[in-house]
Every structure is written in C-alpha cells, then in structure tokens.
Design an enzyme around this catalytic site. Sequence first.
Site, PDB file in Angstrom:
ATOM      1  N   LYS A 197      18.684  -5.014 -23.268  1.00 53.16           N
ATOM      2  CA  LYS A 197      17.441  -4.033 -22.211  1.00 53.16           C
ATOM      3  C   LYS A 197      15.320  -4.788 -23.377  1.00 53.16           C
ATOM      4  CE  LYS A 197      16.229   0.180 -20.435  1.00 53.16           C
ATOM      5  NZ  LYS A 197      14.430   0.305 -21.172  1.00 53.16           N
ATOM      6  N   SER A 221      16.310  -1.268 -26.371  1.00 54.31           N
ATOM      7  CA  SER A 221      17.106   0.089 -27.222  1.00 54.31           C
ATOM      8  C   SER A 221      17.800  -0.546 -28.265  1.00 54.31           C
ATOM      9  CB  SER A 221      17.688   0.088 -26.094  1.00 54.31           C
ATOM     10  OG  SER A 221      18.636   0.805 -25.557  1.00 54.31           O
ATOM     11  N   SER A 222      17.838   0.676 -28.075  1.00 58.36           N
ATOM     12  CA  SER A 222      19.313   1.013 -29.853  1.00 58.36           C
ATOM     13  C   SER A 222      20.951   1.414 -29.249  1.00 58.36           C
ATOM     14  CB  SER A 222      18.821   2.359 -30.214  1.00 58.36           C
ATOM     15  OG  SER A 222      19.001   3.336 -29.635  1.00 58.36           O
ATOM     16  N   THR A 227       0.831  -1.279   0.055  1.00 55.52           N
ATOM     17  CA  THR A 227      -0.521  -0.248  -0.038  1.00 55.52           C
ATOM     18  C   THR A 227       1.238   1.474   0.666  1.00 55.52           C
ATOM     19  OG1 THR A 227      -0.796   0.249   2.141  1.00 55.52           O
ATOM     20  CG2 THR A 227      -1.930  -1.462   1.638  1.00 55.52           C
TER      21      THR A 227
END
Length: 496
Positions: A358, A352-353, A221
């Site tokens: 990733k 990702s480039s 929470t």
Amino acid sequence: MTSTESSVGQMVNTVAVDAVAKSFATASTPTTSTPTTRTEADLLGSARVPTEAYWGIHTQRAVENFTLGADRLEAFPSLVSALAVVKQACARANGDYGLLTPEVRGAIEWACEQLRSGQYLDQFPVEMIQGGAGTSTNMNANEVIANLALERLGCEKGSYAVIHPNEQVNKSQSTNDVYPTALKIAMITSTDDLLAALERLTKSFDGKAAEFADIVKIGRTQLQDAVPMTLGQEFETYGVTLRRDRDRLLEAAGHLHEVNLGATAIGTGIAAPAGFAVSAGNHLRELTGRPMRTSEHLIESTQDVGTFTLFSATLKRLAVKLSKICNDLRLLSSGPRSGLGEINLPARQAGSSIMPGKVNPVIPELVNQIAFEVIGADLTVTLAAEGGQLQLNAFEPIIGYSIFRSMEHLKQGMDLLAAFCVDGITANAETLAGHVNGSISIVTALVPQIGYVAATRIAREAQETGASVKTLVLDLALMTPDEFDDLILMRPCSRL
C-alpha cells in the site's frame, strides 16, 4: 505577597537565569573565573542577566514570563531584520534632528546592520506569543542593538549611561509604531519567498499540462461523469488558478507598505519631533528599497489591523485553492485498481504497517493539513483583530505569529508538492481511454450533430443495454467513425 511566595519567586528567577547563563559560560575558557551574570535594573527592581547576553532586563523578564514553548523571535529572521531596519531608519531620523550624536548614531546603525545581515539571531529568545502588544519584542531589539553598539564603542554591555535601550535606541518611537511597521516589512520580504514557491508549483502544473495535452478523459461534476476534456486542460487549470492567487497576494502585500512609523504611542506623535514620521518614512523607504509610505492618519492606522486581516484572508484563499487541488490529485490517483486510477502519484514511502504494497498520497495529504492550519490561523487573526480596543490592538503578537507560520508552511508545502509530487505524476492512458469509451455522458458532445432528442434516446439505450455510445451511434448510421472521433477527441474548453 508573603515572604514564602517572595522566596519561591526569587528561587525560580535564579534557576531560570542560571540555566541560561550556563549555556554562555560553557563557551568560555575553564580557567578564567568571570561572573556568569550581570545585574540590571528597571522600574520593578533588579534582575540578573547572563553576562554574555546582548539582551537586557526587559528581555530577561519576558523570557521568564512567556514560557508556552512557542517559536522564539530567532525562528523568524525576517522579523529580526525588519526590527533592525526600523531602528536604523529612526536612528537616521533622530540624527537629522540632532537628537543623537554622530558617534552614537553610527554605533546604532552598525549594530542594526549586523542584525540585518542575519547575525546574533540567538540573542532574540523572546517567544512570539506574548502579552504587552509586542513590547517585549521591541525591547529585545532595543537591548541587543544598544549592547552591540556599546561594544562597538569599546564599552561593556549594560553601560547604558553611554547608550541606553530606551533613551537612544528607542528615541522618538513606541512599540505601537515600531512593532506593526516591522511586522509589515517582514511580511513583505517573506512574500517574495512565498511567491517564488508559488511560481515553481505553477510551472510544475504547466509542464504537466503540456505533457498531457492530447490525453482525452471524462470531466466530472458532482463526482458524476460529465463531458470530455483533456487531462492537459485539467492540469492547465491548476496553473491558471494559482496565477490568480499570485495576483491577489501581490495586491494584498501592496497594502502592507503603508505604515504608522512616527505615530509613537497612539498616533499623535507624542515624544517625537514634528515631522519625524516623514523623516523616518523617507529613511525607511531608502533602507528597504521598497515603496514604503507613511499613513495619512496615524491615529487610525495605529489602532486598525485591517491590513493584516486582508493579508491573512488572502493566504487562506491560497490555502483553500491548494487543498482543493490536492483533493483532486488524491481522487484522480485513488485505487489504484479499485478507484479512478487515472493518474499515478510518485511513491514516497510505504503506506501501511499491516497492508503490504500500500502506498498513500502523503504529499497531498501534508498540503491538505497545512491548508487546515492556515484556515485556522486566519480565524485566529480575525478574532485578534476584532478584539482590539480603543487606540490600540494588543493582540498583534498572535496576528504576526499566525501569519508568519502560515507563510512559512505554505511556502514549504508548495515546494514539496512541486518537487515530490506534481513533477513525477504520470497518466494512466488506457484507464482514461476506457473511461471515455464507457461513458454515456459523452453523448453531450454529439448534440450539435445529431440533436438533443436522438442523443437522449442513445443515452437511455446505452444505460439499459450496456452498449457504448459510439457503437449505438455507428449502428444507427448517425455519424461516421471519423466524425464521432473528431467530436470526442476535440478540446471543448479551447473553443471560443
């Protein structure tokens, strides 16, 4: 208007018509020398329409006037079909009153059936976003139906002395009752597909709930550790909340069954015979197989768009729920090593480039963006509804367009979320167990057994020393190992 302005206007019109006509002409036999356009007239004068087109001058002017690049009517088959069923119901009602000959009525009904079967969608080139409160849409349908009916009778397109778009196809009607009725019917039928996608996604979450039923984790929470639960309960909750939205959608769609067909211009039924609304409504109910009902107050229902605002708000509610769920999935899968890393989402593409290895949560991100779009569309519907004036709301085109796009994107988004994401989610059991063992908040589950004061003391010592709650409880002989595990591994939310 100056002579120069007139010449420029005629040049633009000629180029526009020729461009459309050329696409039809390429399909004809090269050796056949036939005109590529025909001339039709209206109150503004005359205009050239592609010879092979089933639409007429009103549609042609709309094509030239509304050039935002927005989706055309042909992109919404459910709406084209709904327009056709409305026209067919009215043709039958007009036949009941002897206002159409059996031959003309039969030809119009045949044309409507062609459109309802999904044919001739390319004959609806008018853009959805248009001025005129939907008149261009209504006239596009009138003209296509008229020319299809004319060919059925062996006449050439444009032979309007036999069947006229306004005189026969639009008899006893107005855009102001045809258009909103068609919008509602199309939304009702589109809701079927939306609910099917919602059910598929719900079952995907149900499957994961069963698969993860015995995996204990820490609930949270305010992004802080809370009390234990199971991963199965977490996923079960997603299914429950989506089922509640299914029920809300069914309720909202129920209101769409009330229509103002027979109201004509402003709800007084002018230019239609007495009782036409009831007759047309009965035929509409028979043709659609839906519990369509005629509004008890046609003037009110002609100017009010509250049903659309309610339905749009319900779509927004679903979008908000889906976005929250996707936020959870992205957070639970974050890392994977430096975040929560409690679940794994299926890898769909390189993320990702520049950063090798990733992988991003692209499907939940897609659904998030769909939700943003739907929320914005609901605001558009709200503003359009508020913008109504006197006996008519002129902004039903943007209302319809916004709702249809929301429905289609929600449907596609839920299908993708189920197939490309939820079905392939796996749990990181070791990570989840580590979070449970290292959590101080699990001491809450011990309060009924050891008391609040003792639990508070253990929580403080665990925080200060780094020792686990279980170790401290056992060292103080407050519980046996089995008693501790029974409390922590139980399903708190399943108890009543």
